[in-house]
Design a protein around this motif. Structure first.
Motif, PDB file in Angstrom:
ATOM      1  N   GLY A  85       0.925  -1.128  -0.014  1.00  0.00           N
ATOM      2  CA  GLY A  85      -0.052   0.096   0.103  1.00  0.00           C
ATOM      3  C   GLY A  85       0.924   1.282  -0.115  1.00  0.00           C
ATOM      4  N   PHE A  86       0.439   2.294  -0.716  1.00  0.00           N
ATOM      5  CA  PHE A  86       1.307   3.510  -1.004  1.00  0.00           C
ATOM      6  C   PHE A  86       0.597   4.734  -0.480  1.00  0.00           C
ATOM      7  CE2 PHE A  86       3.254   6.926  -2.889  1.00  0.00           C
ATOM      8  CZ  PHE A  86       4.790   6.555  -3.197  1.00  0.00           C
ATOM      9  N   VAL A  87       0.949   5.619   0.409  1.00  0.00           N
ATOM     10  CA  VAL A  87       0.419   6.417   0.773  1.00  0.00           C
ATOM     11  C   VAL A  87       1.168   8.111   0.293  1.00  0.00           C
ATOM     12  CG1 VAL A  87      -0.392   7.982   2.831  1.00  0.00           C
ATOM     13  CG2 VAL A  87      -0.591   5.540   2.832  1.00  0.00           C
ATOM     14  N   LEU A  88       0.586   8.751  -0.565  1.00  0.00           N
ATOM     15  CA  LEU A  88       1.199   9.805  -0.971  1.00  0.00           C
ATOM     16  C   LEU A  88       1.698  10.894  -0.110  1.00  0.00           C
ATOM     17  CD1 LEU A  88      -0.897  10.303  -4.315  1.00  0.00           C
ATOM     18  CD2 LEU A  88       1.435   9.259  -4.294  1.00  0.00           C
ATOM     19  N   GLN A  89       2.417  11.674  -0.270  1.00  0.00           N
ATOM     20  CA  GLN A  89       2.791  12.947   0.620  1.00  0.00           C
ATOM     21  C   GLN A  89       1.680  13.926   0.728  1.00  0.00           C
ATOM     22  OE1 GLN A  89       6.023  15.138  -0.504  1.00  0.00           O
ATOM     23  NE2 GLN A  89       6.041  16.862   1.074  1.00  0.00           N
ATOM     24  N   ASN A  90       0.903  14.219  -0.239  1.00  0.00           N
ATOM     25  CA  ASN A  90      -0.273  15.200  -0.269  1.00  0.00           C
ATOM     26  C   ASN A  90      -1.589  14.345  -0.270  1.00  0.00           C
ATOM     27  OD1 ASN A  90      -1.988  16.944  -0.716  1.00  0.00           O
ATOM     28  ND2 ASN A  90      -1.357  18.018  -2.304  1.00  0.00           N
ATOM     29  N   PRO A  91      -2.402  14.357   0.566  1.00  0.00           N
ATOM     30  CA  PRO A  91      -3.496  13.370   0.665  1.00  0.00           C
ATOM     31  C   PRO A  91      -4.550  13.716  -0.362  1.00  0.00           C
ATOM     32  CG  PRO A  91      -3.391  14.763   2.894  1.00  0.00           C
ATOM     33  CD  PRO A  91      -1.957  14.704   2.083  1.00  0.00           C
ATOM     34  N   ASP A  92      -4.473  15.296  -0.652  1.00  0.00           N
ATOM     35  CA  ASP A  92      -5.400  15.612  -1.590  1.00  0.00           C
ATOM     36  C   ASP A  92      -5.218  15.055  -3.084  1.00  0.00           C
ATOM     37  OD1 ASP A  92      -6.839  17.516   0.172  1.00  0.00           O
ATOM     38  OD2 ASP A  92      -5.175  18.907  -0.277  1.00  0.00           O
ATOM     39  N   ARG A  93      -4.082  14.671  -3.334  1.00  0.00           N
ATOM     40  CA  ARG A  93      -3.876  13.819  -4.467  1.00  0.00           C
ATOM     41  C   ARG A  93      -4.380  12.278  -4.409  1.00  0.00           C
ATOM     42  NH1 ARG A  93       2.367  14.020  -6.053  1.00  0.00           N
ATOM     43  NH2 ARG A  93       1.403  12.929  -7.849  1.00  0.00           N
ATOM     44  N   GLN A  94      -4.649  11.830  -3.214  1.00  0.00           N
ATOM     45  CA  GLN A  94      -4.891  10.527  -3.005  1.00  0.00           C
ATOM     46  C   GLN A  94      -6.518  10.379  -2.700  1.00  0.00           C
ATOM     47  OE1 GLN A  94      -2.086   8.253  -0.923  1.00  0.00           O
ATOM     48  NE2 GLN A  94      -3.074   6.471  -0.982  1.00  0.00           N
ATOM     49  N   ILE A  95      -7.166  11.310  -2.217  1.00  0.00           N
ATOM     50  CA  ILE A  95      -8.552  11.274  -1.945  1.00  0.00           C
ATOM     51  C   ILE A  95      -9.427  11.601  -3.073  1.00  0.00           C
ATOM     52  CG2 ILE A  95     -10.094  12.220  -0.167  1.00  0.00           C
ATOM     53  CD1 ILE A  95      -8.048  12.491   1.805  1.00  0.00           C
ATOM     54  N   ILE A  96     -10.380  10.830  -3.540  1.00  0.00           N
ATOM     55  CA  ILE A  96     -10.835  11.272  -4.839  1.00  0.00           C
ATOM     56  C   ILE A  96     -12.454  11.033  -4.575  1.00  0.00           C
ATOM     57  CG2 ILE A  96      -8.923  10.502  -6.359  1.00  0.00           C
ATOM     58  CD1 ILE A  96     -10.503   7.950  -6.593  1.00  0.00           C
ATOM     59  N   ALA A  97     -12.935  10.710  -3.564  1.00  0.00           N
ATOM     60  CA  ALA A  97     -14.376  10.295  -3.309  1.00  0.00           C
ATOM     61  C   ALA A  97     -15.108  11.603  -2.684  1.00  0.00           C
ATOM     62  CB  ALA A  97     -14.617   9.117  -2.629  1.00  0.00           C
ATOM     63  N   PRO A  98     -16.439  11.606  -2.878  1.00  0.00           N
ATOM     64  CA  PRO A  98     -17.158  12.734  -2.150  1.00  0.00           C
ATOM     65  C   PRO A  98     -17.219  12.578  -0.622  1.00  0.00           C
ATOM     66  CG  PRO A  98     -18.696  11.426  -3.322  1.00  0.00           C
ATOM     67  CD  PRO A  98     -17.232  11.165  -3.910  1.00  0.00           C
ATOM     68  N   LEU A 163       3.534  -1.250   4.009  1.00  0.00           N
ATOM     69  CA  LEU A 163       3.090   0.301   3.798  1.00  0.00           C
ATOM     70  C   LEU A 163       4.076   1.032   3.537  1.00  0.00           C
ATOM     71  CD1 LEU A 163       0.686   0.062   7.208  1.00  0.00           C
ATOM     72  CD2 LEU A 163       0.033   0.378   4.717  1.00  0.00           C
ATOM     73  N   VAL A 164       3.991   1.958   2.579  1.00  0.00           N
ATOM     74  CA  VAL A 164       4.775   2.873   2.131  1.00  0.00           C
ATOM     75  C   VAL A 164       4.622   4.145   1.824  1.00  0.00           C
ATOM     76  CG1 VAL A 164       6.280   3.661   0.082  1.00  0.00           C
ATOM     77  CG2 VAL A 164       5.816   1.117   0.307  1.00  0.00           C
ATOM     78  N   PHE A 165       5.073   5.135   2.672  1.00  0.00           N
ATOM     79  CA  PHE A 165       4.782   6.412   2.958  1.00  0.00           C
ATOM     80  C   PHE A 165       5.783   7.252   2.433  1.00  0.00           C
ATOM     81  CE2 PHE A 165       2.786   4.000   6.254  1.00  0.00           C
ATOM     82  CZ  PHE A 165       1.492   4.401   6.440  1.00  0.00           C
ATOM     83  N   ASP A 166       5.345   8.198   1.639  1.00  0.00           N
ATOM     84  CA  ASP A 166       6.169   9.477   1.147  1.00  0.00           C
ATOM     85  C   ASP A 166       6.062  10.619   2.073  1.00  0.00           C
ATOM     86  OD1 ASP A 166       7.863  10.771  -0.413  1.00  0.00           O
ATOM     87  OD2 ASP A 166       6.658  10.877  -2.164  1.00  0.00           O
ATOM     88  N   GLU A 167       7.075  10.859   2.787  1.00  0.00           N
ATOM     89  CA  GLU A 167       7.122  12.013   3.676  1.00  0.00           C
ATOM     90  C   GLU A 167       5.951  12.044   4.417  1.00  0.00           C
ATOM     91  OE1 GLU A 167       9.169  14.127   4.357  1.00  0.00           O
ATOM     92  OE2 GLU A 167      10.759  14.113   2.514  1.00  0.00           O
ATOM     93  N   PRO A 168       5.762  11.197   5.348  1.00  0.00           N
ATOM     94  CA  PRO A 168       4.309  10.900   5.993  1.00  0.00           C
ATOM     95  C   PRO A 168       4.067  11.941   6.930  1.00  0.00           C
ATOM     96  CG  PRO A 168       6.078   9.467   7.133  1.00  0.00           C
ATOM     97  CD  PRO A 168       6.625   9.932   5.503  1.00  0.00           C
ATOM     98  N   THR A 169       5.037  12.769   7.375  1.00  0.00           N
ATOM     99  CA  THR A 169       4.416  14.023   8.346  1.00  0.00           C
ATOM    100  C   THR A 169       4.652  15.269   7.447  1.00  0.00           C
ATOM    101  OG1 THR A 169       6.685  14.328   8.987  1.00  0.00           O
ATOM    102  CG2 THR A 169       5.358  12.839  10.343  1.00  0.00           C
ATOM    103  N   GLY A 170       4.704  15.214   6.258  1.00  0.00           N
ATOM    104  CA  GLY A 170       4.792  16.337   5.354  1.00  0.00           C
ATOM    105  C   GLY A 170       3.554  17.162   5.710  1.00  0.00           C
TER     106      GLY A 170
END
Length: 400
Positions: A85-98, A163-170
């Protein structure tokens, strides 16, 4: 020794019309490890992370998952991305649903889970990250930390092994950063392999089992943090700064103080080094005790009565559900990160403390205190709040 779950063999990658981002890197990651890829911007951290679940394919060399070369056909990538599982640095790029529910449900639904299994996966994932009751909330109304947790829940809903996190505290404030790092600890204690990228050495140094220092697409150093960061020349070459505790240790060493070979990872470790250097005696006559409340098992009435009888006792919380319990019951928290070490420091001053923790993190309290007792010879008692919810054998170490 744990088996290898991810491996890179002489991988290289060049972005179109650009310099090589990854230049002949080889390494492996064992199941259950906490790995920090550390380096300045442009070191290749994010590129490397995206290779772990097939988002980027190396130009040469191979990536192996569970000892099998990664394949890049649609079906193979689908399977890989369920397990990594990959979690991007910016969650706004990963969250897509209403809504939060729809976003967390996206992965399990896409994998073809029946509706009942999707609901169960979403409920468990949101409970894990402390967002129960957020199902109908629009993501755009959430804070940065809450959005990060939604992104993590969306990955957890597919129950990955890694679990893979790109800059998890960014983009998070210090309190939010501490909460996220503790959540990563909790997930690791439940068996997940956790890999992060960061340029924050203060974050990586005490957290990681191993640190990999990257610069310009190559590995400068790979080892346990006190070794990986232990050579100031390597750290400067990587355009990083020495962790503060390590810098203090080196300065004491330069001044000729007799120091143990083991370098400090925490403030508690540093205090254990510094105290013998002073010819003063402690002002207390004995050590305090640490009481552990398992919020997943101990009855709330028992906790309330226990605290009522000890109104001034310092309290720490470990794990998302433990912090929620404290909030729900209006229990003020003195410690929310580095809780065990801070309670040990209190015990050394003769003060009693209470740790609220989740089921998965109870053993960690006993293990950490045991390790300190064994190293220092100072006896500290750890008691469960309720009989039968702690470790069967708690006593260890020697009386001072």
């Amino acid at each position: 020794m744990s088996s290898i779950i991810l491996e890179a063999r002489d991988i290289r990658y060049r972005y179109p019309r650009s310099m090589e981002a990854i230049r002949g890197i080889s390494f492996h990651i064992r199941k259950g490890e906490k790995i920090a890829l550390v380096g300045p911007n442009g070191a290749g951290k994010s590129t490397l992370l995206m290779m772990f679940n097939g988002m980027i394919r190396p130009d040469t060399g191979i990536i192996l998952f569970d000892n099998q070369p990664v394949r890049y056909d649609t079906a193979s990538l689908r399977t890989l991305r369920k397990r990594v599982g990959f979690v991007l640095q910016n969650p706004d790029r990963q969250i897509i649903a209403p809504t939060v529910y729809q976003d967390v449900a996206f992965g399990p639904t896409n994998l073809g889970y029946p509706e009942t299994e999707v609901r169960e996966a979403v409920t468990l994932a949101l409970r894990h990250v402390g967002l129960e009751g957020f199902e109908r909330r629009p993501p755009h109304q959430l804070s940065g930390g809450e959005k990060k947790r939604v992104a993590i829940a969306g990955v957890l809903a597919m129950d990955p092994d890694v679990l893979v996190f790109d800059e998890p505290t960014g983009g998070l404030d210090p309190s939010g950063s501490e909460d996220i790092m503790e959540l990563l600890d909790e997930l690791n204690l439940e068996g997940k392999t956790v890999i992060i990228s960061t340029h924050d050495v203060e974050l990586a140094y005490p957290w990681a089992d191993r640190a990999i220092l990257l610069l310009a697409g190559t590995i400068l150093r790979e080892d346990v943090p006190e070794v990986a960061f232990g050579n100031p020349e390597f750290v400067r070459t990587a355009h990083l700064s020495l962790p503060t505790l390590l810098e203090l240790y080196i300065e004491l060493q330069k001044r000729g103080f007799p120091l143990p070979e083991k370098k400090p990872l925490t403030v508690l470790d540093m205090m254990h080094i510094i105290e013998p250097l002073f010819q003063t005696t402690c002002c207390h006559t004995g050590t305090g005790t640490i009481t552990v409340c398992n919020v997943d098992k101990d009855r709330q009435e028992l906790l309330s009565a226990w605290l009522l009888a000890r109104p001034k006792i310092p309290v720490g919380a470990m794990g998302t559900r433990a912090k929620q319990c404290a909030s729900n019951e209006h229990i003020p928290l003195d410690f929310t990160y580095g809780v065990i070490d801070k309670c040990i420091l209190k015990a050394l001053l003769g003060e009693d403390t209470l740790i609220l923790t989740t089921e998965s993190m109870v053993e960690r309290v006993y293990t950490r205190v045991d390790a300190y007792v064994t190293e220092s010879g100072i006896h500290i008692t750890v008691n469960p709040l309720a009989p039968g919810t702690g470790r069967a054998k708690k006593e260890s170490g020697r009386q001072p």
